[in-house]
Design an enzyme around this catalytic site. Sequence first.
Site, PDB file in Angstrom:
ATOM      1  N   CYS A  87       0.719  -1.365   0.010  1.00 44.88           N
ATOM      2  CA  CYS A  87      -0.058  -0.110   0.079  1.00 44.88           C
ATOM      3  C   CYS A  87       0.742   1.554  -0.159  1.00 44.88           C
ATOM      4  CB  CYS A  87      -1.086  -0.062   1.157  1.00 44.88           C
ATOM      5  SG  CYS A  87      -2.153   1.170   0.843  1.00 44.88           S
ATOM      6  N   HIS A 197      -3.716  -4.989  -0.425  1.00 39.11           N
ATOM      7  CA  HIS A 197      -3.148  -5.530   0.845  1.00 39.11           C
ATOM      8  C   HIS A 197      -3.189  -6.968   0.855  1.00 39.11           C
ATOM      9  CE1 HIS A 197      -3.033  -2.068   3.474  1.00 39.11           C
ATOM     10  NE2 HIS A 197      -4.095  -1.694   2.584  1.00 39.11           N
ATOM     11  N   GLU A 199      -2.478  -9.086   2.871  1.00 40.30           N
ATOM     12  CA  GLU A 199      -2.768  -9.668   4.108  1.00 40.30           C
ATOM     13  C   GLU A 199      -4.164  -9.572   4.302  1.00 40.30           C
ATOM     14  OE1 GLU A 199      -2.317  -5.382   4.934  1.00 40.30           O
ATOM     15  OE2 GLU A 199      -1.452  -6.583   3.561  1.00 40.30           O
TER      16      GLU A 199
END
Length: 216
Positions: A87, A197, A199
Site C-alpha cells: 500500500c 493488501h 494480508e
Amino acid sequence: MSAARPTKTVAVLDYGFGNVRSAERALARVGADVEITRDYDKAMDADGLLVPGVGAFSACMQGLKSVRGDWIIGRRLSGGRPVMGICVGMQILFERGIEHGVETEGLDEWPGTVGPLRAPVVPHMGWNTVEAPADSRAFAGLDADARFYFVHSYAAHDWSLEVTNPAIRAPKVTWATHGERFVAAVENGALWATQFHPEKSGDAGAQLLTNWIETL
C-alpha cells in the site's frame, strides 16, 4: 528422504504507519518466522523485510526515517536482499508523492509520482482484479480473475523505468483499474511491492505471500 527446508525469517518494519499485526498473521499463515521490529540489525538480518504502510505519504516518510527505515531499505536492496512494500509502503518507493498539493520526496527506487486517483468514487475500497504479466512470479498459481483488497485514494499512474541493458531483467508491472489504470504491483529483482493488501486478500493474498517467501 530430503531434508526439510529451513523456515524463512521475515521482519515486519514497525514505523508507526502499517497494519503490522495483520501482516504478521498473514506471513505466519504461509509458514514464515515473523518478527515485528524497528531494530536496525534485526531488520537487516532477516531473510525478507516487509514494509507496510497506511495513511499519508508524507507522514509515512517521516515515520520511516525516524527508525532509519530509508537506510535499511536502501542497504538491503544494494545487497540484493528482498524487500516487499504494501500500500503506502509501495507508494513511498517512487520518486515523489503529491497529496493536497504538498510534494514529498520518496525513496526514489523507481522514477515517477504518486498522485490522486482520478475516479468517480474515492477512496478505491474493496475487491478488484489485476492485470499481471503472464510470466509474473508474484501471481504464479493464481487465476486471472483472482481478486485483491484495495484501500487507497492515491496511486502511481505511469511506469517510466526503462531497462536498456539486456543483462538486466526488466521489472514486471501489474496494473488495475478504478476510474483509471494504475500500478497495482511491481516485481523488480529483490524489490516487490503491491498497492493492494495481500494480508487482507484471503487465499489469493496468501498465495502471493507464499510466492514471495519462496524467493527468500
